[in-house]
Scaffold this motif. Sequence first.
Motif, PDB file in Angstrom:
ATOM      1  N   GLY A   1      16.221  13.998   3.997  1.00  0.00           N
ATOM      2  CA  GLY A   1      16.001  12.571   4.187  1.00  0.00           C
ATOM      3  C   GLY A   1      16.656  12.005   5.431  1.00  0.00           C
ATOM      4  N   LYS A   2      17.147  12.860   6.309  1.00  0.00           N
ATOM      5  CA  LYS A   2      17.794  12.396   7.541  1.00  0.00           C
ATOM      6  C   LYS A   2      16.755  12.277   8.654  1.00  0.00           C
ATOM      7  N   VAL A   3      16.779  11.138   9.366  1.00  0.00           N
ATOM      8  CA  VAL A   3      15.891  10.946  10.514  1.00  0.00           C
ATOM      9  C   VAL A   3      16.491  11.709  11.684  1.00  0.00           C
ATOM     10  N   ILE A   4      15.841  12.803  12.086  1.00  0.00           N
ATOM     11  CA  ILE A   4      16.406  13.652  13.141  1.00  0.00           C
ATOM     12  C   ILE A   4      15.826  13.324  14.514  1.00  0.00           C
ATOM     13  N   ASP A   5      14.716  12.580  14.525  1.00  0.00           N
ATOM     14  CA  ASP A   5      14.135  12.145  15.794  1.00  0.00           C
ATOM     15  C   ASP A   5      13.204  10.966  15.503  1.00  0.00           C
ATOM     16  N   HIS A   6      12.996  10.140  16.514  1.00  0.00           N
ATOM     17  CA  HIS A   6      12.075   9.017  16.314  1.00  0.00           C
ATOM     18  C   HIS A   6      11.520   8.544  17.652  1.00  0.00           C
ATOM     19  N   GLN A   7      10.432   7.830  17.566  1.00  0.00           N
ATOM     20  CA  GLN A   7       9.810   7.220  18.743  1.00  0.00           C
ATOM     21  C   GLN A   7       9.334   5.822  18.364  1.00  0.00           C
ATOM     22  N   ILE A   8       9.650   4.859  19.224  1.00  0.00           N
ATOM     23  CA  ILE A   8       9.137   3.497  19.043  1.00  0.00           C
ATOM     24  C   ILE A   8       8.117   3.259  20.140  1.00  0.00           C
ATOM     25  N   ALA A   9       6.898   2.862  19.763  1.00  0.00           N
ATOM     26  CA  ALA A   9       5.824   2.766  20.749  1.00  0.00           C
ATOM     27  C   ALA A   9       4.853   1.641  20.412  1.00  0.00           C
ATOM     28  N   GLU A  10       4.227   1.107  21.455  1.00  0.00           N
ATOM     29  CA  GLU A  10       3.108   0.183  21.268  1.00  0.00           C
ATOM     30  C   GLU A  10       1.880   1.029  20.974  1.00  0.00           C
ATOM     31  N   THR A  11       1.176   0.714  19.893  1.00  0.00           N
ATOM     32  CA  THR A  11       0.071   1.569  19.457  1.00  0.00           C
ATOM     33  C   THR A  11      -1.194   0.763  19.198  1.00  0.00           C
ATOM     34  N   LEU A  12      -2.279   1.523  19.094  1.00  0.00           N
ATOM     35  CA  LEU A  12      -3.577   0.983  18.698  1.00  0.00           C
ATOM     36  C   LEU A  12      -3.946   1.717  17.419  1.00  0.00           C
ATOM     37  N   ILE A  13      -4.158   0.977  16.315  1.00  0.00           N
ATOM     38  CA  ILE A  13      -4.415   1.621  15.028  1.00  0.00           C
ATOM     39  C   ILE A  13      -5.688   1.069  14.399  1.00  0.00           C
ATOM     40  N   ASN A  14      -6.173   1.794  13.372  1.00  0.00           N
ATOM     41  CA  ASN A  14      -7.305   1.331  12.583  1.00  0.00           C
ATOM     42  C   ASN A  14      -7.092   1.824  11.149  1.00  0.00           C
ATOM     43  N   VAL A  15      -6.849   0.890  10.246  1.00  0.00           N
ATOM     44  CA  VAL A  15      -6.522   1.234   8.855  1.00  0.00           C
ATOM     45  C   VAL A  15      -7.767   1.741   8.136  1.00  0.00           C
ATOM     46  N   ASP A  16      -7.632   2.881   7.438  1.00  0.00           N
ATOM     47  CA  ASP A  16      -8.756   3.469   6.711  1.00  0.00           C
ATOM     48  C   ASP A  16      -8.956   2.820   5.341  1.00  0.00           C
ATOM     49  N   GLU A  17      -7.846   2.550   4.631  1.00  0.00           N
ATOM     50  CA  GLU A  17      -7.961   2.005   3.279  1.00  0.00           C
ATOM     51  C   GLU A  17      -6.922   0.908   3.048  1.00  0.00           C
ATOM     52  N   ARG A  18      -7.389  -0.178   2.441  1.00  0.00           N
ATOM     53  CA  ARG A  18      -6.491  -1.260   2.013  1.00  0.00           C
ATOM     54  C   ARG A  18      -6.177  -0.997   0.549  1.00  0.00           C
ATOM     55  N   MET A  19      -5.002  -0.412   0.292  1.00  0.00           N
ATOM     56  CA  MET A  19      -4.614  -0.020  -1.060  1.00  0.00           C
ATOM     57  C   MET A  19      -3.750  -1.100  -1.708  1.00  0.00           C
ATOM     58  N   THR A  20      -3.731  -1.078  -3.047  1.00  0.00           N
ATOM     59  CA  THR A  20      -2.846  -1.972  -3.790  1.00  0.00           C
ATOM     60  C   THR A  20      -1.771  -1.138  -4.479  1.00  0.00           C
ATOM     61  N   TYR A  21      -0.649  -1.795  -4.800  1.00  0.00           N
ATOM     62  CA  TYR A  21       0.427  -1.101  -5.520  1.00  0.00           C
ATOM     63  C   TYR A  21      -0.095  -0.544  -6.847  1.00  0.00           C
ATOM     64  N   THR A  22      -0.956  -1.308  -7.497  1.00  0.00           N
ATOM     65  CA  THR A  22      -1.480  -0.893  -8.806  1.00  0.00           C
ATOM     66  C   THR A  22      -2.284   0.393  -8.692  1.00  0.00           C
ATOM     67  N   SER A  23      -3.158   0.469  -7.693  1.00  0.00           N
ATOM     68  CA  SER A  23      -4.004   1.660  -7.515  1.00  0.00           C
ATOM     69  C   SER A  23      -3.182   2.890  -7.176  1.00  0.00           C
ATOM     70  N   VAL A  24      -2.241   2.741  -6.240  1.00  0.00           N
ATOM     71  CA  VAL A  24      -1.429   3.891  -5.827  1.00  0.00           C
ATOM     72  C   VAL A  24      -0.573   4.374  -6.993  1.00  0.00           C
ATOM     73  N   ALA A  25       0.009   3.427  -7.758  1.00  0.00           N
ATOM     74  CA  ALA A  25       0.811   3.820  -8.920  1.00  0.00           C
ATOM     75  C   ALA A  25      -0.047   4.567  -9.940  1.00  0.00           C
ATOM     76  N   ALA A  26      -1.282   4.102 -10.116  1.00  0.00           N
ATOM     77  CA  ALA A  26      -2.187   4.767 -11.058  1.00  0.00           C
ATOM     78  C   ALA A  26      -2.517   6.182 -10.587  1.00  0.00           C
ATOM     79  N   ILE A  27      -2.751   6.339  -9.291  1.00  0.00           N
ATOM     80  CA  ILE A  27      -3.032   7.674  -8.724  1.00  0.00           C
ATOM     81  C   ILE A  27      -1.860   8.609  -8.985  1.00  0.00           C
ATOM     82  N   LEU A  28      -0.642   8.118  -8.760  1.00  0.00           N
ATOM     83  CA  LEU A  28       0.552   8.949  -8.951  1.00  0.00           C
ATOM     84  C   LEU A  28       0.791   9.250 -10.422  1.00  0.00           C
ATOM     85  N   ASP A  29       0.263   8.396 -11.305  1.00  0.00           N
ATOM     86  CA  ASP A  29       0.394   8.623 -12.751  1.00  0.00           C
ATOM     87  C   ASP A  29      -0.705   9.528 -13.299  1.00  0.00           C
TER      88      ASP A  29
END
Length: 722
Positions: free
Chosen positions: A351-379
């Motif tokens: 759990g230790k962050v051994i390296d990182h990069q902070i950058a300006e990015t261009l992104i496109n989200v594939d799925e808008r998930m909810t806490y309920t759905s993700v919790a159900a998937i994990l269950d």
Amino acid sequence: MTDKRFERKKRIKALIYDKHYKPMKQKEIGYLMQVDPDDREEFVSILKELVEEGSIEVTKRGKYKPISKEILEGTFTCTQNGFGFVTVEGMKEDFYIHEKNMNGAFHDDKVLMEVLNDLPKTGRRKEGKIVKILERGITTIVGTLQKNQNFGFVIPDNQRFDSDIFISKEECKNLTNGFKVLVEITDYGDERHSPEGKIIEVLGHKNDPRVDILSIVKAYGIPTEFDEDVQRQVKQIPDEVHAADYKDRMDIRGCPTVTIDGEDAKDLDDAITLTKKGDHYLLGVHIADVSEYVTEYSPLDKEALKRGTSVYLVDRVIPMLPYQLSNGICSLNAGCDRLALSCIMEIDSKGKVIDHQIAETLINVDERMTYTSVAAILDGDEQERKRYKDFVDMFELMKELSDILRERRHERGSIDFDFPESKIILNENGRPIDIFPQVRNAATKIIEDFMLCANETVAEDFYWREIPFLYRTHDIPDGEKIDRLQAFLQNFGIYLKINREELHPMEVQKLLTKIEGTPEEPLISRLTLRSMKQAKYTVQCSLHFGLSTRYYCHFTSPIRRYPDLQIHRIIKENLHGDFTGKRYAHYEGILPKVAEQTSKTERRADEVEREVEKLKKAEYMKNRIGEIHKGVISGVTGWGIYVELPDTVEGMVHVSTLPGDYYYYNEATYSMIGERTGKEFKLGQHVTIKVKGVDMLLKNIDFELVEDEENGQNQWDKTNCK
């Protein structure tokens, strides 16, 4: 005040405080200082001003002398019971102000206070007397109009403003009784006259839907509209991101990316990517690049700083930014190209962050998930796993990394108070129809862990760059509170290795772990939480006690929090190599003010959210008078015991209604004890109550204990319990 007048005032005060000075009359001082006849009027005015501000005093014989009593400047807090307190910066204890010593002060006024020589007996609070009001704290107030034939009065909602406000006939001629209004105070009155005011906004009738919440919002001075300058700037901001315009950014639109939020959320400001290579995780926390659109000192920026934060209420959100940004171009909506500021971290198996990069990015989200759905998937919910089959592996990997990060924080001593929040459901008329506790699930914990990791990584990075920055700090608890907590814990045979000067969060965490699952857990957890200080924004990177870390900031929510937006600007200037000595001085100059303003607006938002929640809980229980419920004692004071029900509603059983004995409050054990019987009511104890009444003005809920008729014992097993 002119420089010349200031110097004269300074010289007069210096003369009177000279060790060789003997009390003199006005003419004698003027003669000694050789005051020119043309300056006599100003000289007299300065003497009067020095007396009024408490710098000097005048005897009955008209002689001026140094002040013989201690005069302090502070803020006056009025209580609903008529008396008040003055808080003086830098002093741990407030000063008690009797009603006769208020001298016309109202709640939140800045005042000069004389410390009374006849101090109360040992163990009681010091007393003071207000001698001058320096600045009024309340200039506008919300209340209910009461009108008669010739004039009207506004009865303040704020019970700490202990006077009705006179309204002229012309001001209220078109209104009837019961209207909620916002009043500007034009005259604060005196002992014989009520304050006067003028109506600057009519909010609606008190019985109209949602006017009750609007009244609270207006009472706290939270802006609800954006002015024309802001609207003009918004119109110039594009509705879409054109990728061709941002070729210099890191393009990560091909990476599987999701947002995880509540069902109702519309301002989506964080997205996640996650992959694993060998034993290492590559976690991307991508945050909406709000600073690209909200430029420094623009109308939008000034308004955002004034608001400080979005305010989330039961039936509405009062946003920091206009919805065109918060729900539109800045929101990381699925299927849309968006600009982000990303913190991409390589994390090892511990759990230790051994390296990182902070950058300006261009992104496109594939799925808008909810806490309920993700919790159900994990269950293991097969339907949800099938629906999001392309992302199931990523969610399981998220859970894996989240557990590792949480365990690492636990090992270093991070404290986790897991008290459920209230969820209040309203109908179409704004009336509460259901209340229940909102418990964190696996998905909410995942996002929490990832945001904490990013916030900490960014804070440590910029601490070592030694440039001005805005940090989130949480100080070590006050020593006296820890001493009281220790004394209380000894009643349960719990002895902690706590040094009040060097308290480590690990000791608090050990305490919470030790009591987990015991009957005393709710009681001790609450008292421990009350011993903690409030987190705030500072320019010093000192400590976040609760998270047990030296480095912490708020980086992940720039749509709804100004501190995040502020540090995004600093980060981007640093990425572009624009952080010159001039910009260093600029940020060094403005950040202390930003820290103070945003800490203040955060507290204001918290207070409004609590007040609205109290209002709706009181309204909910108003229709349940006479019902019997099970509950747990959540607070004990000298005037009664507070009981919290399973749905998070809290009410009070007044000490005068406790049956069978005269009860007194034992502060050492946080309990109410019967004088004759020795019967005890204490925090965490299970009781059964009956809803006795509701005061909608004060938002108070009154309970009474229900006892078994045969043996007088408070029982759980009532047949008509909820």
